[in-house]
Design an enzyme around this catalytic site. Structure first.
Site: not given
Lengths: 945, 945
Positions: B26, B96, B105, B107, B360, B478, B788, B855, B875
């Site tokens: 800001k 601010r 929201g 702070m 922003r 979980h 792999s 993998c 890859y």
């Protein structure tokens, strides 16, 4: 082109005693003896490189070999004044293996090479002994057809159909026919006919004639030696002795001399000192009119070398031939003086002329190794470092284990023989199941577990037994591996035993032994005896050689040795054996006592933090008492205490009936308890909710343990007991885990110190037992004041091996040579070693004075101890009974890897520059051997803390 | 001394837009807007370094702060022509927060700072609006007493006893007393009296008076902002968004301007483009005679900015004030042109004068992010690399998941709200147990699992469900963790639900929902709806922006992306989603089919090698068929097939009844089967007899699998299907394990090729999934043609975490911040990353062209994909549904870490120097953006193989 063949003879030699890698031990020493002016029959050595070349190049010899052999052979002929294959004045050769490391009996030998239909008459004329010549000839045929024509050719006959057996049958048949009892009863004519019959049978069975050409015989012998290097026996032996396959063997081709040319000829084997006791006396045996193999084979009982060893009817060499004896004794002294070690020598006297055939460092048992090392050191024959390296740590083990009393053993009834898988002696009652072993042992009985073979389920029972005896399995079978790990007496592969587990009995040679009957095992020899045979329990303090050696070791080593101990009694025992502290005190062992486990279980079922705390705090007085006892025992020495490590389900029962009983006891419903037990169940408990994960999720556990430690420490300190607690947080993988526990522990420490108005010095550190801990050791060392490598768990995670579950594949891995050895026995230096070394380097990069040790079971394995020294650990910690071995291995490590010492020195230097300076002024001499006491003290202080 | 305070205002600024780290987003943008000549109320920014200093120094400010603040304040007073605390011409300030990353929201903010009994009369005189002043005053008291005097002071009132609640009660009481409906119905006198009552209550409750000094108020505001940085909400938010605590927040103190000074005043919030659709239109809302918080709070419905967006009765800014609109629209265009991105702006019009309060980068959803990136790229507003970096891979996810149809959603009956733990939409029938979920799903029903909370035992049922809804738990519970891992819709912490699992129902706000009834979840928003609400199933091929973005991504990335697929259908699906091969085909999934598992079980109980072989060979035709289908689907693309991995006990039943039935089936005794099952039982199966350990101990398994692969490949090749099999040996820890299996596989390959008279190209490689494999990768690469990384298992062993068992402690580890994130979700780069990087380096040191991939499930995690790129993998491979995200993340990685590209270029250069030369001649231009096709092809060939 590199030289493939090295000649020796007549006081000259191409090689010398330093060339063992190239010429093998035997070849190098034959060269060396020549150079020393000792009479040795001329010969030559084909190098080990030829063997390696042979196996690398699809079993082909180097191009230059034949030419070099011919040149060397010509020199031999000149030296001995005879011609190889010469009909009139024939030279005979022996062809023997000669590896870098001795592999007794594992490889092949061919003698009398060069005897052919052409040379036989000449040798008869020369020796004047027709019988001797035909006996040599039939021996050559037997040996050659067996070793070269059958074994080296890769022919695998059916059992009892081998050519040697067949020829032996012919020999027996001939003996029967002429009414001869012994081989020596056969006449020259008998032997000649037998030789002819042998040749016919060889052609029949093997499809090829026995070669009648001297050179062909010689090359056959060379081939047989190379082939035997890759024979199964040799490979197995190398695996056990850790000899690399790549070393290869040399071949020694040497002029034959004969100890069997009548009564002025003899042959013998001797040691320059007594290999059984270590006493400094010439010790050996000889046989008149015999070949060397007769001595070894034990067919005739040999006579002693020394007069004082003569038994009734024996004639010592000293008495029979004082001239030869004096010559031999001079050689003995010359050799010992030259090699500075006890030697094993072979000699032959051919018609009053003495020839040395072999000299090598003599094998010896633990008792004698220790005595010889100490006596040679005391007489300044060798220096202290050499003395230390003369004893294998495993030999030291022999001094520590009970053994069957040799006098009692002579009278005992031996009922079977097996493989000596775990050394030492044991006596106990027969049991046939692991359960029975546990039950009987729990009642205080000493049992020997007898099984066809063992499996991982038997482990608890094996542990409870005095010794293990199996009918099946080899040196790497489950029983053998496990027993060696524990230092337990064990005999495996005792095939004569017919075991009937259900009937609770075994029979051997028709006699039945039932459960509860006593047997005795000599695990060092592999002998099984009936009944209770007296054991010798070693009393190390009475063995002055042992004490002298250990004193030397303790002066030499730079690394400390601690013990793993969980009680005051263990701690006292460890201290007596030389431990310099406790490296691992496992607190969970204190939780299993009946009174205590109830509190643990109350904690487990607690429904809220308050109840949990209350239950846990019930353990405080018990733990405080435990720690007090240990601190008392270790007065002045550090004690590393590991916080609770195992998962909580280890404290709960699993059987429905037990659960119901416990629920009643805890005043909760069975269902509720069952739910909690189910909740605690883990698929892979090894990787589950344990170690510091417990302390983080149940901080009250850590709080209680920390309080118990500090209260015990404060109470002891007030009683002038010097306490050095080192609190160890287990299973840390991330520095944040340690920070979390550290905060808690330091808070409790401060509280207790304030309450007790006393200052307690302590260290706070962690186990390094997860790969991630080693990888991030730089971060962990920000919080840890010491590291202790938990190599058991680190091996499990680095390999992905559950130690409890490897039984199904590890034996196969070892037999297929996928792994060189069990990584739980000896540190895997190649893989795990990287993590350890990385962990130490990263840790010390953050905290240069980080104290580092090991507390896995590897701490008692000599090879691992050397590794720990090399990577710069401050100490190793092992089971109390392994402490002397670890102390000794640490000394050997310091001797064999002094650079590590330098590293320590550098550290010590930085730490204490003033002390160093003071020392310098006081004693300007620089020699390491003459370090002044003050300097030593500084060094020790810096290293063994 | 470093500067702590940065002034901005009147077209000048100490800082600029590049200083986000120091000034926060800001503050930096306020400075930048000033520099751009945009009207911004003057103010100053206290740097983030002050915040960090504050927390590092026991909550003390730097020494120079007060002086600097006073100096900046004086400048503000000059710029605004008002005095802070000046009774006649008072300046009011806002205070601010302003962190580097937006934390909406999370702070605190204090407005109207500077209103005191002294300044009130002056402001009334100045504004001519008494009501406005007292309204501002009572708002200040409410905000200040709550945020500064209570929260920042660390006072924790009982629920509903907070000062804000108490003052709200006073406000409501006043409204009731005077018959006011809305706050705006209160008169100036009401508000004045209320303010006095507020002050009395504040003193009563908090023990301190509300400060009547302007400066004291300002410093209170600053303190509150800093305090809120370490508030629980902010900490939680940062953990989820991965914002470091160390960043700190800046504080922006700025002159207040008022949108609530009558009908010529207004305040608004706007986006430079539509943040929901991405359309290039000015999009925003404003409220006449209101303060900014009123817009955000949603108490009054705001009017649109654009005329075309007016609903009935609304008056757009465009219509109400064309001058202000034009000025605002010009600023909009100026800002977009300057920042080259869609911006979120806040403005206030105070008596016809426009002030910008904030600008922003605007938050946007996935759909709009993609559209804006592509449109800005197409209009050359931004380049392709920037466009790629504009879309978060997680936003792409939104385009891939089903979502609740917005039209249908508007009409649907919302019954509850919870935390949006797993994005997307789902509809299904309610079930209450994991078992029911599995059973219903097995019957083809779509179910939503509703639980109080989930635990690891529920995992299978969770997987079978369309979505998961829990009454308890947070974003790291979980259920949340597991669902996000799977990309499954999930809402947690839905506290309104009263669940009665036993009664198979839940009630919410008095209404009951039973098992089998339908509900619908919007997991992106956290909304639960009654009944079946229509879902939008994304059709990516219809989204032209998505296609354009993916085309750009595919041009940019250098790393290949493959999929994990075990069947022809999966393989086809993966290919459609852009997979360039199969990176992991798990063969064990092919073993579980009813017909096949019988053969597996016969194998398991086989008593000798022959029977075992026979049983195993029954699987050959099945496996061959499976591989054929996969090869067909992947024609021309590589297929990595992993040999059998899980322990054999996964194929046996555990219940006595099942065992009895199976025994009958297998024609063996129950006892025998039970014995075998017991024998297979492992304490830690994860570390047990599995992976290549199976293939080594039961070579027939490997033989059968290799034969199936090569026979399928041969058959396909004969049908002109291009096959590129890559055979992968799992769980290798020692090179000898791989050598053992390699010998066997190559032998079978040669046999099949000879039988089929065809040559098949294939690679043979290994998983790197054990620490020891990474540590000894140089040795393993001697035998492996590719690696792999199996990061699932590697994470388990490196951390010593069993993924099945971490449920008991991982949530606590995350909430206590012991671990920054679940290492099974995103690669632990710090620890595990070392092993990966080491494995690649060591592997390529031995074999420079070693192909390397991953993998594990991390292959679909964007952060992990970037890591894989950085360490030089060829890859990544992931679940088919994650392929687009992986493709995209790979492109972002290439853009953000081009050095990796260079590394690849170097490799490609060496591999194909000729092609490179040819290219050079054809196209001498050097710019990366204009790489000729041939070069690209070469590059791709070298990298994406």
């Amino acid at each position: 082109m590199t030289q493939s063949v090295y000649y020796f003879g007549d006081g000259k030699a191409d090689g010398d005693g330093s060339m063992k890698e190239l010429l093998g031990g035997k070849g190098a020493n034959l060269a060396e003896m020549n150079l020393l002016g000792i009479p040795v029959p001329a010969g030559f050595t084909i190098t080990t490189e030829v063997c390696t070349h042979y196996y690398k190049n699809n079993r082909k010899y180097p191009a230059n070999l034949e030419k070099e052999v011919n040149a060397a052979l010509a020199k031999v002929e000149r030296a001995m004044g005879r011609g190889f294959g010469d009909p009139k004045n024939p030279l005979l050769l022996s062809v023997r293996s000669g590896a870098r490391a001795s592999m007794p009996g594992m490889m092949e030998t061919i003698l009398n090479v060069g005897l052919t239909t052409k040379t036989i008459p000449g040798l008869i004329a020369q020796s004047g002994n027709e019988r001797f010549v035909y006996d040599a000839y039939r021996r050559l045929i037997m040996m050659y057809s067996d070793v070269v024509m059958e074994k080296a050719a890769g022919i695998e006959p059916k059992e009892d159909q081998g050519i040697r057996k067949q020829l032996e049958h012919l020999l027996e048949a001939r003996k029967a026919k002429v009414g001869a009892k012994l081989d020596t009863d056969l006449s020259a004519a008998d032997l000649q006919e037998l030789s002819e019959a042998f040749k016919v049978r060889v052609k029949q069975v093997l499809g090829k004639p026995f070669p009648d050409d001297a050179k062909e015989q010689m090359w056959g012998g060379v081939l047989a030696v190379f082939a035997s290097w890759m024979g199964k026996r040799a490979i197995d032996y190398r695996r056990i002795e850790r000899i690399p396959d790549e070393w290869g063997t040399a071949v020694n081709v040497q002029a034959m001399v004969f100890g069997n040319l009548g009564d002025t000829s003899s042959t013998g084997v001797a040691f320059t000192r007594n290999p059984a006791t270590g006493e400094n006396e010439f010790y050996g045996e000889y046989l008149v009119n015999a070949q060397g193999e007769d001595v070894v084979a034990g067919i005739r009982t040999p006579d002693p070398i020394l007069k004082k060893r003569e038994a009734k009817g024996q004639v010592s060499l000293e008495r029979r031939s004082p001239k030869n004896f004096k010559q031999l004794n001079d050689i003995r002294l010359k050799l010992e003086n030259h090699f500075r070690d006890m030697l094993d020598i072979e000699f032959t006297i051919e018609q009053d002329r003495l020839w040395m055939l072999q000299c090598r460092v003599g094998k010896r048992n633990g008792v004698s190794a220790v005595r010889m090392a100490v006596e040679m050191m005391n007489s300044r024959f060798i220096d202290a470092k050499t003395a230390l390296m003369r004893v294998k740590p495993s030999q030291l083990n022999e001094l520590l284990l009970p053994s069957v009393n040799p006098v009692a053993e002579r009278k005992a009834r031996k009922i079977a023989e097996g493989l000596p898988a775990g050394p030492g002696g044991a006596t106990g009652q027969i049991v046939f199941t692991a359960d029975a072993a546990e039950q009987w042992a729990a009642k205080g009985k000493k049992v020997i577990l007898v099984r066809a073979e063992t499996s991982p389920e038997d482990v608890a029972g094996m542990h409870a037994s005095e010794a293990i005896l199996t009918a099946k399995g080899g040196m790497t079978s489950h029983a053998a591996l496990v027993a060696r790990g524990w230092g337990k007496c064990c005999i495996v592969g005792c095939g004569a035993l017919a075991i009937d587990s259900h009937g609770k009995k075994f029979s051997v040679n028709g006699k039945v032994y039932k459960e509860g009957e006593y047997i005795t095992l000599n695990g060092t020899a592999g002998f099984v005896y009936e009944g209770q045979v007296a054991l010798d329990i070693p009393d190390l303090q009475k063995n002055k050689y042992y004490r002298a050696l250990m004193a030397t070791a303790n002066k030499s080593r730079t690394m400390g040795v601690r013990a793993n101990a969980d009680s005051g009694a263990d701690a006292r025992n460890a201290r007596e054996l030389g431990a310099e502290g406790i490296g691992l005190c496992r607190t969970e062992h204190m939780f299993f006592d009946a009174q205590r486990i109830k509190a643990v279980r109350e904690m487990i079922v607690a429904k809220n933090d308050d109840d949990r705390r209350k239950a846990i705090m019930k353990l405080l007085p018990f733990q405080r008492k435990d720690f007090t006892e240990i601190f008392e025992a270790m007065h002045g020495l550090p004690v590393t205490i590991r916080l609770l490590d195992p998962p909580l389900h280890e404290f709960t029962p699993n059987e429905p009936a037990q659960i119901a009983a416990l629920a009643k006891d805890l005043k909760i419903s069975t269902r509720e308890l069952q739910d909690r037990v189910n909740q605690l169940h883990e698929l892979n408990p090894m990787l589950g909710h344990r170690g510091c994960r417990l302390g983080i999720t149940y901080p009250a556990i850590t709080e209680m343990q920390a309080r118990a430690i500090f209260e015990a420490a404060a109470n002891c300190q007030k009683r002038r007991i010097k306490v050095l607690p080192e609190i160890m947080v287990p299973l840390v993988g991330h520095v944040n885990e340690l920070s979390d526990q550290e905060k808690l522990i330091r808070r409790v420490a401060d509280e207790v110190m304030a309450e007790k108005k006393i200052k307690i010095s302590y260290l706070l550190g962690t186990m390094i037992e997860l790969p991630r801990a080693a990888l991030t050791a730089n971060q962990i060392a920000q919080r840890a004041e010491f590291f202790s490598f938990g190599t058991n768990d680190l091996t499990q995670t680095t390999f992905g091996f559950s130690r409890d579950d490897i039984g199904t594949f590890l034996p196969e891995y070892l037999s297929k040579k996928i792994l060189p050895e069990d990584p739980f026995q000896s540190i895997d230096q190649e893989g795990l070693g990287q993590l350890i070394s990385m962990g130490i380097q990263k840790g010390r990069a953050t905290r240069p004075n980080l104290k580092v040790g090991i507390c896995g079971e590897h701490g008692g394995d000599p090879a691992s101890v050397v590794f720990c020294h090399k990577v710069g650990m401050n100490y190793v910690s092992c089971s109390p009974f392994r402490v002397p071995i670890a102390l000794f291995a640490a000394a050997q490590a310091a001797v064999s890897h002094p650079s590590q010492e330098d590293h320590h020195m550098a550290t010590a230097k930085k730490a204490a520059p003033k002390a160093k300076k003071a020392v310098k002024k006081a004693a300007p001499k620089k020699k390491a051997a003459k370090k002044p006491a003050a300097k030593k003290a500084t060094k020790k202080a810096a290293k063994k803390k």
